[in-house]
Design a protein around this motif. Structure first.
Motif, PDB file in Angstrom:
ATOM      1  N   LYS A 200       0.842  -1.212   0.000  1.00  0.00           N
ATOM      2  CA  LYS A 200       0.000   0.000   0.000  1.00  0.00           C
ATOM      3  C   LYS A 200       0.867   1.247   0.000  1.00  0.00           C
ATOM      4  O   LYS A 200       0.359   2.357  -0.079  1.00  0.00           O
ATOM      5  CB  LYS A 200      -0.899   0.030   1.240  1.00  0.00           C
ATOM      6  N   ILE A 201       2.175   1.082   0.162  1.00  0.00           N
ATOM      7  CA  ILE A 201       3.065   2.249   0.284  1.00  0.00           C
ATOM      8  C   ILE A 201       4.201   2.184  -0.743  1.00  0.00           C
ATOM      9  O   ILE A 201       5.322   2.554  -0.449  1.00  0.00           O
ATOM     10  CB  ILE A 201       3.617   2.387   1.730  1.00  0.00           C
ATOM     11  N   TYR A 202       3.892   1.655  -1.931  1.00  0.00           N
ATOM     12  CA  TYR A 202       4.865   1.612  -3.033  1.00  0.00           C
ATOM     13  C   TYR A 202       6.013   0.645  -2.766  1.00  0.00           C
ATOM     14  O   TYR A 202       7.115   0.797  -3.287  1.00  0.00           O
ATOM     15  CB  TYR A 202       5.384   3.032  -3.356  1.00  0.00           C
ATOM     16  N   GLY A 203       5.728  -0.359  -1.921  1.00  0.00           N
ATOM     17  CA  GLY A 203       6.683  -1.427  -1.683  1.00  0.00           C
ATOM     18  C   GLY A 203       6.209  -2.695  -2.367  1.00  0.00           C
ATOM     19  O   GLY A 203       5.104  -2.737  -2.938  1.00  0.00           O
ATOM     20  N   PRO A 204       7.019  -3.772  -2.331  1.00  0.00           N
ATOM     21  CA  PRO A 204       6.607  -5.030  -2.960  1.00  0.00           C
ATOM     22  C   PRO A 204       5.480  -5.709  -2.185  1.00  0.00           C
ATOM     23  O   PRO A 204       5.327  -5.481  -0.981  1.00  0.00           O
ATOM     24  CB  PRO A 204       7.870  -5.892  -2.897  1.00  0.00           C
ATOM     25  N   LYS A 205       4.740  -6.555  -2.889  1.00  0.00           N
ATOM     26  CA  LYS A 205       3.747  -7.380  -2.198  1.00  0.00           C
ATOM     27  C   LYS A 205       4.477  -8.476  -1.431  1.00  0.00           C
ATOM     28  O   LYS A 205       5.600  -8.829  -1.766  1.00  0.00           O
ATOM     29  CB  LYS A 205       2.777  -7.974  -3.212  1.00  0.00           C
ATOM     30  N   GLY A 206       3.815  -9.000  -0.405  1.00  0.00           N
ATOM     31  CA  GLY A 206       4.419 -10.112   0.335  1.00  0.00           C
ATOM     32  C   GLY A 206       5.197  -9.685   1.566  1.00  0.00           C
ATOM     33  O   GLY A 206       5.954 -10.482   2.115  1.00  0.00           O
ATOM     34  N   ALA A 207       5.022  -8.434   2.003  1.00  0.00           N
ATOM     35  CA  ALA A 207       5.662  -8.009   3.254  1.00  0.00           C
ATOM     36  C   ALA A 207       4.719  -7.079   4.014  1.00  0.00           C
ATOM     37  O   ALA A 207       3.905  -6.365   3.425  1.00  0.00           O
ATOM     38  CB  ALA A 207       6.985  -7.309   2.992  1.00  0.00           C
ATOM     39  N   GLY A 208       4.843  -7.115   5.307  1.00  0.00           N
ATOM     40  CA  GLY A 208       4.050  -6.250   6.182  1.00  0.00           C
ATOM     41  C   GLY A 208       4.638  -6.376   7.571  1.00  0.00           C
ATOM     42  O   GLY A 208       5.678  -7.032   7.752  1.00  0.00           O
ATOM     43  N   ALA A 209       3.974  -5.758   8.537  1.00  0.00           N
ATOM     44  CA  ALA A 209       4.530  -5.842   9.899  1.00  0.00           C
ATOM     45  C   ALA A 209       3.446  -5.796  10.953  1.00  0.00           C
ATOM     46  O   ALA A 209       2.400  -5.162  10.783  1.00  0.00           O
ATOM     47  CB  ALA A 209       5.524  -4.709  10.138  1.00  0.00           C
ATOM     48  N   LEU A 210       3.769  -6.509  12.037  1.00  0.00           N
ATOM     49  CA  LEU A 210       3.012  -6.402  13.280  1.00  0.00           C
ATOM     50  C   LEU A 210       3.944  -5.623  14.213  1.00  0.00           C
ATOM     51  O   LEU A 210       5.107  -5.995  14.368  1.00  0.00           O
ATOM     52  CB  LEU A 210       2.785  -7.810  13.822  1.00  0.00           C
ATOM     53  N   VAL A 211       3.457  -4.544  14.783  1.00  0.00           N
ATOM     54  CA  VAL A 211       4.293  -3.742  15.676  1.00  0.00           C
ATOM     55  C   VAL A 211       3.624  -3.735  17.051  1.00  0.00           C
ATOM     56  O   VAL A 211       2.464  -3.326  17.180  1.00  0.00           O
ATOM     57  CB  VAL A 211       4.453  -2.297  15.133  1.00  0.00           C
ATOM     58  N   ALA A 212       4.341  -4.240  18.037  1.00  0.00           N
ATOM     59  CA  ALA A 212       3.765  -4.322  19.388  1.00  0.00           C
ATOM     60  C   ALA A 212       4.874  -4.081  20.408  1.00  0.00           C
ATOM     61  O   ALA A 212       6.002  -4.551  20.227  1.00  0.00           O
ATOM     62  CB  ALA A 212       3.149  -5.703  19.618  1.00  0.00           C
ATOM     63  N   SER A 213       4.548  -3.363  21.472  1.00  0.00           N
ATOM     64  CA  SER A 213       5.555  -3.075  22.498  1.00  0.00           C
ATOM     65  C   SER A 213       5.967  -4.376  23.188  1.00  0.00           C
ATOM     66  O   SER A 213       5.237  -5.377  23.153  1.00  0.00           O
ATOM     67  CB  SER A 213       4.992  -2.091  23.515  1.00  0.00           C
ATOM     68  N   ARG A 214       7.140  -4.353  23.848  1.00  0.00           N
ATOM     69  CA  ARG A 214       7.641  -5.561  24.506  1.00  0.00           C
ATOM     70  C   ARG A 214       6.655  -6.062  25.555  1.00  0.00           C
ATOM     71  O   ARG A 214       6.415  -7.257  25.694  1.00  0.00           O
ATOM     72  CB  ARG A 214       8.993  -5.272  25.174  1.00  0.00           C
ATOM     73  N   SER A 215       6.036  -5.128  26.294  1.00  0.00           N
ATOM     74  CA  SER A 215       5.115  -5.579  27.347  1.00  0.00           C
ATOM     75  C   SER A 215       3.883  -6.251  26.736  1.00  0.00           C
ATOM     76  O   SER A 215       3.363  -7.237  27.270  1.00  0.00           O
ATOM     77  CB  SER A 215       4.718  -4.412  28.253  1.00  0.00           C
ATOM     78  N   VAL A 216       3.446  -5.731  25.578  1.00  0.00           N
ATOM     79  CA  VAL A 216       2.281  -6.344  24.929  1.00  0.00           C
ATOM     80  C   VAL A 216       2.659  -7.694  24.319  1.00  0.00           C
ATOM     81  O   VAL A 216       1.869  -8.647  24.348  1.00  0.00           O
ATOM     82  CB  VAL A 216       1.687  -5.377  23.879  1.00  0.00           C
ATOM     83  N   GLN A 217       3.883  -7.802  23.811  1.00  0.00           N
ATOM     84  CA  GLN A 217       4.317  -9.085  23.231  1.00  0.00           C
ATOM     85  C   GLN A 217       4.186 -10.212  24.253  1.00  0.00           C
ATOM     86  O   GLN A 217       3.875 -11.344  23.910  1.00  0.00           O
ATOM     87  CB  GLN A 217       5.772  -8.987  22.753  1.00  0.00           C
ATOM     88  N   LYS A 218       4.396  -9.868  25.521  1.00  0.00           N
ATOM     89  CA  LYS A 218       4.291 -10.913  26.561  1.00  0.00           C
ATOM     90  C   LYS A 218       2.866 -11.461  26.652  1.00  0.00           C
ATOM     91  O   LYS A 218       2.637 -12.572  27.123  1.00  0.00           O
ATOM     92  CB  LYS A 218       4.686 -10.320  27.920  1.00  0.00           C
ATOM     93  N   LEU A 219       1.883 -10.656  26.200  1.00  0.00           N
ATOM     94  CA  LEU A 219       0.482 -11.091  26.283  1.00  0.00           C
ATOM     95  C   LEU A 219       0.046 -11.861  25.046  1.00  0.00           C
ATOM     96  O   LEU A 219      -1.038 -12.440  25.007  1.00  0.00           O
ATOM     97  CB  LEU A 219      -0.441  -9.877  26.437  1.00  0.00           C
ATOM     98  N   ILE A 220       0.881 -11.826  23.993  1.00  0.00           N
ATOM     99  CA  ILE A 220       0.470 -12.443  22.725  1.00  0.00           C
ATOM    100  C   ILE A 220       0.944 -13.895  22.655  1.00  0.00           C
ATOM    101  O   ILE A 220       2.121 -14.181  22.863  1.00  0.00           O
ATOM    102  CB  ILE A 220       1.049 -11.645  21.525  1.00  0.00           C
ATOM    103  N   VAL A 221       0.011 -14.801  22.343  1.00  0.00           N
ATOM    104  CA  VAL A 221       0.387 -16.202  22.128  1.00  0.00           C
ATOM    105  C   VAL A 221       0.826 -16.336  20.668  1.00  0.00           C
ATOM    106  O   VAL A 221       0.055 -16.014  19.764  1.00  0.00           O
ATOM    107  CB  VAL A 221      -0.824 -17.136  22.393  1.00  0.00           C
TER     108      VAL A 221
END
Ligand code: PLP
Length: 381
Positions: A200-221
């Motif tokens: 969506k930002i003039y980059g290639p298809k097939g890439a993206g990101a999940l961005v989460a703080s370290r404290s939130v990462q601890k809550l994610i399975v």
């Protein structure tokens, strides 16, 4: 041909293409850190991670690469829901992308909870009083997108985050459409989890990101931990060239956002003024709300949008979102805004981008107004 469907996907920026093509030659596995060929690939992935992190003002440890925003939404939302056993419910806006709506549905089902859908007004803006009513301490996350892909309507991020914070619910923001088009400052400061997409930002298809703080990462399975890549949240060999392209595209999106937005806003205004000069009964869906500068969701009363598109094959626009366009049903976003099925089916999404020129706008005004007039005549409007 005039391409005005940049919210569906963007052409790759030539600077990004150069970097991604060069990275295609770096064939090592970024996880093979015991030899130099693997290390070269790992360096490219790390450099891209730091470009994304620095652009967003977050740390590199908070950025996890995925194949795109859909996968990031699934990892983020399912991960949060599975990790919050005492909070089985989730609140979503009905105008979210299907990637988020379906991940929320599955997450709530697996957690034994429910999806609570907050009301939006006629412009598609979340009703904060209704949100306040729905959010309690059984809610793991509140998912409201930063900017809508169909209407461009921007969410009231501060009010939403205040309500979520009151009960300790996480703020999940699909920022796919805001990156590069509007200021991300408020969202980055307030969101616990964000998702982005490269194409969506003039980059290639097939890439993206999940961005989460370290404290939130601890809550994610972690859902697909596999070989432990991406801090164990997204196993699988990283797509080095796409990630390299995404890193540079994100950096350029942040650097060039303000100047791109000013130019594109003027062109979008010219398009609207030009169409209104030639046609009666043109309504802007979400017109009273704060919106992305590049997105016009227009309703041409009495003209079915599928027929309008068929009548101007040289103009690439969209009826509803691209991901839904295989299914000939009215947009769930416009229906949630209180429009009837007929009103929704008279609506076209026109989205401009960095390469859009004034000449293209002139061509589009002529072609769209002629197509709408033809369809109106044929249907006796
Ligand atoms: N979220 C929004 C707001 C989008 O516009 C899209 C793409 O249409 C997605 C998520 C899905 O992104 P991807 O194609 O990277 O999976």
């Amino acid at each position: 041909m005039v391409y005005l469907d940049y919210n569906a996907s963007t052409p790759i920026d030539q600077r990004v293409l150069g970097a991604a093509v060069e990275a295609l030659d770096v064939y090592g596995n970024p996880a093979s850190s015991h030899h130099v060929v693997g290390q070269m690939a790992a360096e490219l992935v790390n450099e891209a991670r730091s470009r994304v992190a620095v652009s967003l003002g977050r740390s590199t440890q908070e950025v996890m690469f995925t194949s795109g925003a859909t996968e990031a939404a699934v990892l983020g939302l399912l991960g949060v829901m599975l990790g919050s056993s005492s909070r089985p419910n989730i609140v979503v806006s009905p105008t979210e992308h299907k990637a988020v709506l379906e991940a929320a549905e599955l997450g709530a089902r697996l957690a034994g909870g429910e999806v609570r859908v907050v009301r939006v007004d006629r412009d598609g803006v979340v009703d904060v009083d209704d949100l306040d009513r729905l959010v309690d301490d059984s809610v793991a996350a509140v998912a409201v997108m930063a900017a809508n892909n169909e209407t461009g309507v921007i969410a009231p991020a501060t009010a939403i985050a205040d309500i979520a914070e009151r009960v300790g619910a996480l703020v999940f923001v699909d920022a796919t459409q805001l990156l590069g088009k509007g200021s991300l400052d408020g969202v980055v400061a307030l969101a616990d989890v964000m998702v982005f997409s490269s194409h969506k930002i003039y980059g290639p298809k097939g890439a993206g990101a999940l961005v989460a703080s370290r404290s939130v990462q601890k809550l994610i399975v972690p859902i697909a931990s596999g070989g432990g890549q991406e801090r164990g949240f997204r196993g699988g060999t990283q797509n080095t060239p796409a990630i390299v392209g995404f890193g540079l595209a994100a950096e350029l999106a942040m650097k060039e956002q303000a100047s791109d937005a000013a130019r594109i806003r003027d062109l979008a205004n010219e398009l609207l003024v030009g169409l209104r000069r030639k046609l009666p009964d043109v309504h802007v869906n979400g017109g009273e709300a704060d919106r992305l500068p590049n997105t016009l969701n227009l309703r041409f009363v009495g003209a079915d949008s599928e027929a309008v598109m068929a009548s101007m094959p040289e103009i690439c626009v969209s009826a509803g979102s691209a991901c839904n366009s295989a299914v000939p049903s009215p947009s769930h976003v416009l229906l949630a805004m209180g429009m009837s099925g007929t009103e929704a089916s008279e609506s076209l999404r026109i989205s401009l981008g960095r390469p859009t020129t004034r000449d293209e706008i002139d061509v589009a005004v002529t072609a769209i107004s002629a197509a709408v007039s033809r369809v109106r005549e044929l249907t006796g409007e």
